[in-house]
Design an enzyme around this catalytic site. Structure first.
Site, PDB file in Angstrom:
ATOM      1  N   ARG A 280       0.845  -1.189   0.000  1.00 36.29           N
ATOM      2  CA  ARG A 280       0.000   0.000   0.000  1.00 36.29           C
ATOM      3  C   ARG A 280       0.885   1.245   0.000  1.00 36.29           C
ATOM      4  NH1 ARG A 280      -5.306  -0.844   1.419  1.00 36.29           N
ATOM      5  NH2 ARG A 280      -5.480   1.168   2.474  1.00 36.29           N
ATOM      6  N   HIS A 452      -2.372 -23.489  33.991  1.00 36.19           N
ATOM      7  CA  HIS A 452      -2.338 -24.776  33.280  1.00 36.19           C
ATOM      8  C   HIS A 452      -3.754 -25.324  33.172  1.00 36.19           C
ATOM      9  CE1 HIS A 452      -0.954 -28.679  31.945  1.00 36.19           C
ATOM     10  NE2 HIS A 452      -1.804 -29.215  32.817  1.00 36.19           N
TER      11      HIS A 452
END
Ligand code: FAD
Ligand code: NAD
Length: 476
Positions: A280, A452
């Site tokens: 761009r 966990h």
């Protein structure tokens, strides 16, 4: 007489609208001008990001990833999907309503913050004055103590393959396809090529991506890039490296593309649609009147210093129109910084900790230096990596692919870069950004408790692995 404001912002994309809102939060009077028009002619705030970039692309990536996972992963979970189909019209309708909701949200945020949102074209005149041409053609002049330029960027066109809006399209056109093309060509294996190539591949298109450079994702850590390339090719994306496109012509219903391959041989390819995604460029058309003093550099970017000052009076420039990566979050931080500096507050952007995320599956994300850059810099370093195949959570998600990699300095253990390819890499990288923002060491991450079972444990274990202290995999 001119309408007077403390701050006038030109452009309401992710760089301009946060500048306007923060300036208003700082007690200043603010107007924000934007000329965006959607395909139906309706005006909208939010710029490329909300209307034709980040948000619609992520909507399509989500829909098509769900479809792809249903096809390829559900049976492993014991879910049978005997007849599965994709309704492209419904997918596009969903995308459209998300975009409308988000862009309408900016108008509501302006109202709540007291920003005057103005639809029309803004042109900077000398002396911090701005000419506003409204949609009906009427003109009015605004005077400001400060002007913030945030006009964004537009797709680059390949002169030898000009856009026709039907067969040869830019990223906006590729987001709006109404049916799955049988054969889709993409020029450029950059971020847009990979994201939009993935979208249409997942719903059945044969996708060929032609990339001029010999290296895949040359700006990324090459270990990360190699792993990503393997997975994307396995999904059926036909990525041809070292393939420079010379031109494309529309032949009836098809597009004939000619390119030079890695061996220097002339090649041709016929596709039904061609997406040109070769980068761009800053958009500054009719933005600057004679005598403003604002300068452009050789790439067409508005020239600014480290704090986004143009050097022309109290004129600032932020986002895609200035140097640095063309990313929404980079523009947002610049916009907020400038609004705070205008109000006399302390502000800065830490350009060393801007994360990059590519929303393919697996996602690709990084922050800081690549291993190649660290090596070239000559500072002794250590590397720890952890594969998602050894992550209980990733395995439970049927997503045990990719890895997290951490690079730290050998002398003081400072984290220099983090590179993740795998599930939710774009979310996981935030921890690394925060760690680096606070100049954390790998030991800091090693001593941080990670829940966990979560994907975040992969980064924890990668940090441990940098000192050969990983628990959940053998250390080498
Ligand atoms: P823009 O968003 O381009 O906004 C500029 C606005 O200014 C526009 O509304 C324009 O109409 C207006 N304007 C320009 N000139 C004038 C004028 N003279 N008068 C009035 N108004 C004017 N980045 C990410 O970080 N994450 C992503 O996932 C991501 N995905 C993308 C996907 C696609 C398909 C594309 C194309 C881009 C993506 N990007 C992404 C890049 C991101 O969209 C840009 O970095 C970001 O939009 C730049 O913000 P900006 O405010 O500088 O400019
Ligand atoms: P890009 O710079 O990422 O990739 C363009 C690619 O096209 C390059 O790899 C280049 O080598 C290749 N190329 C150029 N000319 C070619 C030719 N003639 N033949 C073959 N290959 C050619 O640009 P993009 O993908 O268009 O994206 C534009 C910008 O939008 C980027 O700066 C990106 O940061 C931003 N963006 C970001 C995200 C994200 O953050 N997830 C998503 C989309 C876009």
């Amino acid at each position: 007489m001119a309408d007077e404001f403390d701050v006038v912002v030109i452009g309401a994309g992710p760089a301009g609208y946060p500048a306007a809102i923060r300036a208003a939060q700082n007690g200043l009077t603010v107007a924000c001008i934007d000329e965006w028009q959607n395909r139906d002619g309706s005006p909208a705030f939010g710029g490329t990001c909300l209307n034709a970039g980040c948000i619609p692309s992520k909507a399509l990536l989500e829909s098509t990833e769900l479809f792809h996972r249903a096809q390829t992963e559900f049976t492993a979970h014991g879910i049978s999907t005997k007849s599965l189909s994709m309704d492209i019209a419904a997918m596009q309708k969903r995308k459209g309503s998300i975009v409308r909701g988000m862009t309408g949200g900016i108008a509501a945020l302006f109202k709540a913050a007291g920003v005057q949102g103005l639809h029309g074209h803004g042109r900077l005149l000398p002396g911090q004055r701005v000419e506003l041409t409204a949609r009906d053609g009427s003109r009015r002049e605004l005077a400001a103590r400060h002007v913030v330029l945030a006009p964004g960027s537009v797709p680059m066109e390949l002169r030898s393959a000009p856009f026709d809006g039907q067969r040869i399209v830019d990223s906006w056109g590729a987001l709006d396809l109404e049916a799955v093309p049988k054969r889709l060509g993409v020029i450029g294996a950059g971020v847009i090529g990979l994201e939009l190539g993935s979208v249409w591949r997942r719903v059945g298109a044969e996708v060929v991506v032609l990339e001029a450079l010999p290296d895949f994702l040359a700006m990324a850590d090459q270990q990360l890039a190699t792993e990503a390339l393997r997975h994307l090719r396995r999904q059926g994306l036909d990525i041809r490296l070292g393939s420079r496109v010379d031109g494309a012509t529309i032949q009836g219903e098809a597009v004939a593309v000619s390119y030079t391959d890695a061996a220097g041989a002339a090649q041709s390819l016929t596709v039904d649609r061609l997406v040109v995604a070769i980068g761009r460029r800053p958009y500054t058309k009719d933005l600057l009147a004679e005598g403003t003093g604002v300068e452009l550099d050789e790439r067409g970017c508005i020239r600014v210093d480290g704090q986004c000052r143009t050097g022309a009076g109290s004129v600032w420039a932020v986002g895609d129109c200035v140097r640095g990566p063309m990313l929404a979050h980079k523009g947002k931080e610049e916009g907020v910084m400038v609004a705070d500096l205008i109000a006399g507050r302390y502000a800065e952007v830490n350009y060393r900790t801007i994360p990059s995320v590519i929303y393919t599956a697996p996602e690709i994300a990084w922050v800081g230096q690549t291993e190649e850059q660290v090596k070239a810099g000559g500072r002794p370093y250590k590397v720890g990596s952890f594969p998602f195949a050894a992550s209980g959570r990733a395995r439970a998600m049927e997503a045990g692919i990719g890895f997290a990699k951490l690079i730290a300095a050998r002398d003081d253990d400072e984290i220099l870069g983090v590179h993740i390819v795998g599930p939710f890499a774009g979310e996981l990288i935030a921890e690394a950004v925060l760690a680096m923002e606070y100049s954390a060491s790998s030991e800091d991450l090693q001593r941080t408790i990670h829940a966990h079972p979560t994907l975040s444990e992969a980064l924890h274990e990668a940090a441990l692995a940098a000192d050969k202290r990983a628990i959940d995999m053998p250390n080498r």
